[in-house]
Design a protein around this motif. Structure first.
Motif, PDB file in Angstrom:
ATOM      1  N   GLU A   1       0.838  -1.200   0.000  1.00 52.75           N
ATOM      2  CA  GLU A   1       0.000   0.000   0.000  1.00 52.75           C
ATOM      3  C   GLU A   1       0.879   1.259   0.000  1.00 52.75           C
ATOM      4  OE1 GLU A   1      -3.964   1.237   0.069  1.00 52.75           O
ATOM      5  OE2 GLU A   1      -3.454  -0.825   0.625  1.00 52.75           O
ATOM      6  N   GLY A   2       0.643   2.140  -0.980  1.00 50.50           N
ATOM      7  CA  GLY A   2       1.371   3.414  -1.019  1.00 50.50           C
ATOM      8  C   GLY A   2       2.746   3.336  -1.663  1.00 50.50           C
ATOM      9  N   LYS A   3       3.170   2.126  -2.067  1.00 48.50           N
ATOM     10  CA  LYS A   3       4.522   1.960  -2.624  1.00 48.50           C
ATOM     11  C   LYS A   3       4.750   2.776  -3.894  1.00 48.50           C
ATOM     12  CE  LYS A   3       5.780  -1.985  -4.891  1.00 48.50           C
ATOM     13  NZ  LYS A   3       6.478  -1.753  -6.177  1.00 48.50           N
ATOM     14  N   GLY A   4       3.749   2.789  -4.778  1.00 48.81           N
ATOM     15  CA  GLY A   4       3.915   3.486  -6.055  1.00 48.81           C
ATOM     16  C   GLY A   4       4.275   4.944  -5.846  1.00 48.81           C
ATOM     17  N   ALA A   5       3.529   5.605  -4.982  1.00 53.78           N
ATOM     18  CA  ALA A   5       3.766   7.033  -4.727  1.00 53.78           C
ATOM     19  C   ALA A   5       5.125   7.233  -4.059  1.00 53.78           C
ATOM     20  CB  ALA A   5       2.648   7.598  -3.860  1.00 53.78           C
ATOM     21  N   ILE A   6       5.462   6.367  -3.108  1.00 51.21           N
ATOM     22  CA  ILE A   6       6.747   6.509  -2.401  1.00 51.21           C
ATOM     23  C   ILE A   6       7.910   6.288  -3.367  1.00 51.21           C
ATOM     24  CG2 ILE A   6       8.251   5.433  -0.661  1.00 51.21           C
ATOM     25  CD1 ILE A   6       5.711   5.046   1.069  1.00 51.21           C
ATOM     26  N   ASN A   7       7.849   5.221  -4.163  1.00 50.13           N
ATOM     27  CA  ASN A   7       8.962   4.946  -5.079  1.00 50.13           C
ATOM     28  C   ASN A   7       9.119   6.048  -6.129  1.00 50.13           C
ATOM     29  OD1 ASN A   7       9.498   2.664  -3.657  1.00 50.13           O
ATOM     30  ND2 ASN A   7       8.965   1.220  -5.275  1.00 50.13           N
ATOM     31  N   ASN A   8       8.002   6.616  -6.562  1.00 52.99           N
ATOM     32  CA  ASN A   8       8.061   7.735  -7.508  1.00 52.99           C
ATOM     33  C   ASN A   8       8.787   8.917  -6.871  1.00 52.99           C
ATOM     34  OD1 ASN A   8       7.403   9.174  -9.915  1.00 52.99           O
ATOM     35  ND2 ASN A   8       5.591  10.061  -8.921  1.00 52.99           N
ATOM     36  N   CYS A   9       8.367   9.295  -5.666  1.00 58.38           N
ATOM     37  CA  CYS A   9       8.966  10.465  -4.990  1.00 58.38           C
ATOM     38  C   CYS A   9      10.423  10.221  -4.610  1.00 58.38           C
ATOM     39  CB  CYS A   9       8.175  10.822  -3.734  1.00 58.38           C
ATOM     40  SG  CYS A   9       6.531  11.441  -4.113  1.00 58.38           S
ATOM     41  N   VAL A  10      10.722   9.028  -4.091  1.00 56.20           N
ATOM     42  CA  VAL A  10      12.093   8.720  -3.664  1.00 56.20           C
ATOM     43  C   VAL A  10      13.020   8.694  -4.883  1.00 56.20           C
ATOM     44  CG1 VAL A  10      13.570   6.876  -2.731  1.00 56.20           C
ATOM     45  CG2 VAL A  10      11.471   7.535  -1.526  1.00 56.20           C
ATOM     46  N   THR A  11      12.583   8.024  -5.956  1.00 58.40           N
ATOM     47  CA  THR A  11      13.392   7.971  -7.176  1.00 58.40           C
ATOM     48  C   THR A  11      13.687   9.375  -7.694  1.00 58.40           C
ATOM     49  OG1 THR A  11      12.540   5.816  -7.853  1.00 58.40           O
ATOM     50  CG2 THR A  11      13.390   7.226  -9.604  1.00 58.40           C
ATOM     51  N   ASN A  12      12.663  10.209  -7.792  1.00 56.48           N
ATOM     52  CA  ASN A  12      12.859  11.550  -8.351  1.00 56.48           C
ATOM     53  C   ASN A  12      13.766  12.391  -7.468  1.00 56.48           C
ATOM     54  OD1 ASN A  12      11.251  10.766 -10.437  1.00 56.48           O
ATOM     55  ND2 ASN A  12       9.398  11.771  -9.669  1.00 56.48           N
ATOM     56  N   HIS A  13      13.599  12.257  -6.171  1.00 58.50           N
ATOM     57  CA  HIS A  13      14.444  12.965  -5.211  1.00 58.50           C
ATOM     58  C   HIS A  13      15.918  12.591  -5.430  1.00 58.50           C
ATOM     59  CE1 HIS A  13      15.342  14.878  -1.347  1.00 58.50           C
ATOM     60  NE2 HIS A  13      16.037  13.807  -1.021  1.00 58.50           N
ATOM     61  N   LEU A  14      16.185  11.301  -5.576  1.00 65.23           N
ATOM     62  CA  LEU A  14      17.570  10.850  -5.738  1.00 65.23           C
ATOM     63  C   LEU A  14      18.107  11.176  -7.134  1.00 65.23           C
ATOM     64  CD1 LEU A  14      17.387   7.480  -3.762  1.00 65.23           C
ATOM     65  CD2 LEU A  14      18.383   9.662  -3.014  1.00 65.23           C
ATOM     66  N   MET A  15      17.240  11.117  -8.143  1.00 59.98           N
ATOM     67  CA  MET A  15      17.676  11.480  -9.506  1.00 59.98           C
ATOM     68  C   MET A  15      18.067  12.965  -9.550  1.00 59.98           C
ATOM     69  SD  MET A  15      17.135   9.009 -12.095  1.00 59.98           S
ATOM     70  CE  MET A  15      16.555   7.319 -12.062  1.00 59.98           C
ATOM     71  N   ARG A  16      17.287  13.816  -8.859  1.00 61.21           N
ATOM     72  CA  ARG A  16      17.628  15.256  -8.809  1.00 61.21           C
ATOM     73  C   ARG A  16      18.978  15.454  -8.147  1.00 61.21           C
ATOM     74  NH1 ARG A  16      12.255  15.906  -6.782  1.00 61.21           N
ATOM     75  NH2 ARG A  16      10.843  16.579  -8.427  1.00 61.21           N
ATOM     76  N   LEU A  17      19.184  14.756  -7.029  1.00 63.93           N
ATOM     77  CA  LEU A  17      20.463  14.843  -6.317  1.00 63.93           C
ATOM     78  C   LEU A  17      21.616  14.441  -7.245  1.00 63.93           C
ATOM     79  CD1 LEU A  17      22.110  14.939  -3.530  1.00 63.93           C
ATOM     80  CD2 LEU A  17      21.684  12.479  -3.449  1.00 63.93           C
ATOM     81  N   LEU A  18      21.429  13.334  -7.969  1.00 60.83           N
ATOM     82  CA  LEU A  18      22.491  12.841  -8.854  1.00 60.83           C
ATOM     83  C   LEU A  18      22.742  13.821  -9.998  1.00 60.83           C
ATOM     84  CD1 LEU A  18      21.508   9.064  -8.862  1.00 60.83           C
ATOM     85  CD2 LEU A  18      23.542  10.080  -7.809  1.00 60.83           C
ATOM     86  N   GLU A  19      21.678  14.385 -10.569  1.00 64.04           N
ATOM     87  CA  GLU A  19      21.826  15.392 -11.642  1.00 64.04           C
ATOM     88  C   GLU A  19      22.671  16.563 -11.138  1.00 64.04           C
ATOM     89  OE1 GLU A  19      20.942  15.900 -14.841  1.00 64.04           O
ATOM     90  OE2 GLU A  19      19.562  14.252 -15.276  1.00 64.04           O
ATOM     91  N   GLN A  20      22.351  17.025  -9.912  1.00 67.51           N
ATOM     92  CA  GLN A  20      23.107  18.143  -9.317  1.00 67.51           C
ATOM     93  C   GLN A  20      24.578  17.804  -9.186  1.00 67.51           C
ATOM     94  OE1 GLN A  20      21.312  18.934  -5.522  1.00 67.51           O
ATOM     95  NE2 GLN A  20      19.458  19.824  -6.430  1.00 67.51           N
ATOM     96  N   ARG A  21      24.850  16.518  -9.002  1.00 67.97           N
ATOM     97  CA  ARG A  21      26.238  16.101  -8.815  1.00 67.97           C
ATOM     98  C   ARG A  21      26.863  15.620 -10.128  1.00 67.97           C
ATOM     99  NH1 ARG A  21      27.099  15.026  -3.266  1.00 67.97           N
ATOM    100  NH2 ARG A  21      29.222  14.672  -3.949  1.00 67.97           N
ATOM    101  N   GLY A  22      26.220  15.910 -11.260  1.00 68.21           N
ATOM    102  CA  GLY A  22      26.842  15.688 -12.567  1.00 68.21           C
ATOM    103  C   GLY A  22      26.566  14.357 -13.234  1.00 68.21           C
ATOM    104  N   ILE A  23      25.603  13.581 -12.698  1.00 72.74           N
ATOM    105  CA  ILE A  23      25.240  12.309 -13.341  1.00 72.74           C
ATOM    106  C   ILE A  23      24.034  12.551 -14.254  1.00 72.74           C
ATOM    107  CG2 ILE A  23      24.472   9.916 -12.967  1.00 72.74           C
ATOM    108  CD1 ILE A  23      27.181  10.369 -11.700  1.00 72.74           C
ATOM    109  N   PRO A  24      24.146  12.275 -15.557  1.00 68.81           N
ATOM    110  CA  PRO A  24      22.982  12.465 -16.427  1.00 68.81           C
ATOM    111  C   PRO A  24      21.924  11.397 -16.167  1.00 68.81           C
ATOM    112  CG  PRO A  24      24.797  11.548 -17.694  1.00 68.81           C
ATOM    113  CD  PRO A  24      25.324  11.791 -16.306  1.00 68.81           C
ATOM    114  N   THR A  25      20.656  11.805 -16.055  1.00 71.05           N
ATOM    115  CA  THR A  25      19.566  10.849 -15.799  1.00 71.05           C
ATOM    116  C   THR A  25      18.433  11.098 -16.792  1.00 71.05           C
ATOM    117  OG1 THR A  25      18.103  12.112 -14.344  1.00 71.05           O
ATOM    118  CG2 THR A  25      20.090  11.163 -13.331  1.00 71.05           C
ATOM    119  N   HIS A  26      17.469  10.168 -16.794  1.00 68.85           N
ATOM    120  CA  HIS A  26      16.316  10.317 -17.689  1.00 68.85           C
ATOM    121  C   HIS A  26      15.234  11.212 -17.077  1.00 68.85           C
ATOM    122  CE1 HIS A  26      13.617   6.820 -16.026  1.00 68.85           C
ATOM    123  NE2 HIS A  26      14.119   7.556 -15.065  1.00 68.85           N
ATOM    124  N   PHE A  27      15.421  11.637 -15.823  1.00 67.32           N
ATOM    125  CA  PHE A  27      14.376  12.387 -15.114  1.00 67.32           C
ATOM    126  C   PHE A  27      14.104  13.744 -15.774  1.00 67.32           C
ATOM    127  CE2 PHE A  27      13.306  15.619 -11.910  1.00 67.32           C
ATOM    128  CZ  PHE A  27      12.067  15.154 -11.529  1.00 67.32           C
TER     129      PHE A  27
END
Ligand code: UDP
Length: 236
Positions: A44-70
């Motif tokens: 229950e609630g996994k879809g929303a959590i995984n979406n938010c957690v993934t995007n949060h970490l992808m943003r962090l990685l982009e800021q640190r110079g890793i290209p992502t699909h986000f």
């Protein structure tokens, strides 16, 4: 940009085309599977959590110079991503022995290895994602030597960035799985998700598992663990 036809439905996500051929929309589901689909359930609630957690970490990685699909989060469960051709490899990064590695080498889970281990598996459900090495990867054309070098460099940098970030939240990054894709203009980018479905997260103090192993191993408290990760990373 509008959502168009469904391109694909996987175990945890659906992918839709959009009116712009360079972009897709991913929609995260609450469905959970383990052991290559042999065990099924709902978190229950996994879809929303995984979406938010993934995007949060992808943003962090982009800021640190890793290209992502986000590109942009649309809603609780839906995100716009760059359309890519997925490199057919699961890239597994391991800091501490657990799961299939602990089993294969007869190690106790939690064994601290003297250095990080990278593994590659050929993405094929019918074959159960067999492990492959660089010889297989080049011989079968899964990736070129240049691509594999780039993928490995990114994977190790991602490990450094995420391990440090999570350690400050009292989370130990034990191991995780990454997937990479190529954009139409040939750029290699990080794709797929980074979530409690695809990482092992242990509380640094207690060692409590805060990831999908609670579902795989029937440990209970599955929803609470996903919520705890969301709370530590996003503060809500
Ligand atoms: N993993 C994943 N998808 C897979 C296989 C593994 O996301 O199809 C992740 C898993 O969550 C763990 C890491 O990769 O964080 C290493 O998994 P392992 O090889 O130990 O396999 P498992 O024990 O998860 O079957």
């Amino acid at each position: 940009m509008e959502k168009a036809q469904q391109l694909y439905e996987g175990k945890a996500k659906k992918v839709y085309a959009t009116t712009d051929p360079d972009y897709c929309i991913v929609a995260y589901k609450d469905d959970a599977t383990a052991f290559n689909g042999a065990k099924k359930g709902t978190i229950e609630g996994k879809g929303a959590i995984n979406n938010c957690v993934t995007n949060h970490l992808m943003r962090l990685l982009e800021q640190r110079g890793i290209p992502t699909h986000f590109v942009e989060q649309l809603s609780d469960r839906e995100t716009v991503v760059r359309r890519v051709t997925i490199v057919p490899l699961e890239v597994i990064v391991r800091n501490i022995a657990a799961g299939s590695l602990a089993k294969r080498l007869g190690l106790e889970e939690g064994y601290k290895m003297s250095r990080t281990v990278l593994e590659f598996c050929y993405k094929d459900d019918a074959l159960d994602d067999p492990m492959v090495n660089d010889y297989h990867i080049f011989a079968m054309g899964f990736a070129t030597p240049e691509e594999l070098k780039q993928i490995s460099d990114y994977a190790l940098r991602i490990n450094d960035i995420l391990s440090e970030y999570l350690r400050d939240l009292n989370i130990e990054l034990i191991d995780f799985k990454l997937e990479f894709g190529k954009t139409a203009d040939g750029r290699l980018v990080l794709a797929d998700e980074i979530s409690p479905d695809t990482c092992r997260f242990w509380d640094s103090t207690t060692g409590m598992k805060l990831d999908k192993d609670r579902f795989r191993r029937d440990l209970g408290g599955v929803e609470d663990a996903y919520q705890e990760i969301m709370k530590r990373l996003l503060g809500r």
